[in-house]
Design an enzyme around this catalytic site. Structure first.
Site, PDB file in Angstrom:
ATOM      1  N   LYS A  53       0.821  -1.211   0.000  1.00 53.17           N
ATOM      2  CA  LYS A  53       0.000   0.000   0.000  1.00 53.17           C
ATOM      3  C   LYS A  53       0.854   1.259   0.000  1.00 53.17           C
ATOM      4  O   LYS A  53       0.356   2.351   0.264  1.00 53.17           O
ATOM      5  CB  LYS A  53      -0.917  -0.013   1.221  1.00 53.17           C
ATOM      6  CG  LYS A  53      -1.824  -1.230   1.269  1.00 53.17           C
ATOM      7  CD  LYS A  53      -2.644  -1.211   2.529  1.00 53.17           C
ATOM      8  CE  LYS A  53      -3.440  -2.494   2.667  1.00 53.17           C
ATOM      9  NZ  LYS A  53      -4.213  -2.483   3.918  1.00 53.17           N
ATOM     10  N   ARG A 234     -11.095  -3.782  11.226  1.00 53.79           N
ATOM     11  CA  ARG A 234     -11.670  -3.565   9.896  1.00 53.79           C
ATOM     12  C   ARG A 234     -12.622  -4.705   9.568  1.00 53.79           C
ATOM     13  O   ARG A 234     -12.397  -5.852   9.953  1.00 53.79           O
ATOM     14  CB  ARG A 234     -10.566  -3.393   8.866  1.00 53.79           C
ATOM     15  CG  ARG A 234      -9.873  -2.049   9.131  1.00 53.79           C
ATOM     16  CD  ARG A 234      -9.064  -1.580   7.986  1.00 53.79           C
ATOM     17  NE  ARG A 234      -7.833  -2.328   7.891  1.00 53.79           N
ATOM     18  CZ  ARG A 234      -7.219  -2.594   6.753  1.00 53.79           C
ATOM     19  NH1 ARG A 234      -7.727  -2.191   5.618  1.00 53.79           N
ATOM     20  NH2 ARG A 234      -6.094  -3.263   6.743  1.00 53.79           N
TER      21      ARG A 234
END
Ligand code: ZN
Length: 250
Positions: A53, A234
């Site tokens: 990322k 998450r």
């Protein structure tokens, strides 16, 4: 949060600047405070790379700029001198183009964190079969959904692609990784790599479980479940009807 495929798309946008010497400025005070513009101003951009990322811009002289977008960060590339509303953290100009970085939130010359990352799942050289033993390094009691998002083991997968890949492989995100078979791990990795690479190439991902909580599973009809997982809490999405493993974590 942008996952690895988004970062690869940004890297492709920035590649036209490679080989050129850039003029760098930081209109936003928080961008200015990073010192990045001063460090790269006048240097030739030698490469742009997405690793997991993170986006790495490598400049001559061994200077590397690392950008992580988290939730709100953006890169844009357009003709130099375009009108802008607001102040980007960083502006790189070269060859009639202007790359702007907005909202940070991570813009730094410290690429140490990248050295601790696992192989980028989307890189040309990455072989999914070689990643299976890496996933086995995790504590065998950790839920598979968490392990697949551990960037130190394999870089690039977030909760959307994790949820979709484990549905495709018919294993639950709550299955302890030690109870997952090699062929299941390989199926999830291969599916994620193929679909994420297709997304980089412009194909819009079809979501079968992500953000479909309560709606019927396309495979078995049971309602899709959703629950926070891991330190970041998450949301993992899965079908308890057709994905092997515990119904949810403890
Ligand atoms: Zn199902």
């Amino acid at each position: 949060m942008p996952e690895g495929d988004s970062l690869h798309r940004v890297a492709a946008l920035l590649r036209p600047l490679v080989g050129l010497s850039v003029t760098a400025t930081s209109p936003h005070p928080r961008g200015l405070a990073t010192g990045v513009a001063a460090a790269v101003d006048g240097l030739r951009l030698e490469g742009v790379e997405a690793v997991g990322k993170h986006l790495l811009l490598r400049f001559e002289g061994g200077v590397t700029l690392r950008s992580h977008l988290r939730l709100g960060g953006r890169w844009r590339v357009g003709p130099s001198g375009s009108t802008r509303a607001g102040r980007p953290w960083l502006v790189l100009r070269a060859g009639g183009l202007e790359a702007t970085q907005w909202n940070g939130p991570v813009l730094t010359l410290d690429d140490g964190i990248v050295r601790g990352l696992g192989p980028d799942l989307l890189a040309d050289a990455t072989d999914p079969a070689a990643l299976v033993p890496r996933l086995r390094r995790a504590d065998p009691t950790r839920p598979l959904g968490e392990v697949l998002q551990d960037q130190r083991l394999v870089a690039g997968v977030g909760n959307m692609w994790m949820s979709e890949a484990l549905w495709a492989a018919s294993v639950s995100p709550w299955l302890p990784v030690g109870e997952a078979r090699d062929d299941e791990l390989l199926a999830a990795l291969q599916w994620a790599r193929a679909e994420m690479r297709a997304a980089v190439a412009g194909q819009r991902p079809g979501r079968l479980v992500y953000r479909r909580a309560g709606r019927p599973c396309r495979r078995c009809g049971d309602p899709i479940a959703a629950r926070g997982q891991g330190d970041g809490n998450r949301i993992a999405y899965w079908c308890a009807g057709c994905q092997r493993g515990p119904v949810s974590g403890t």
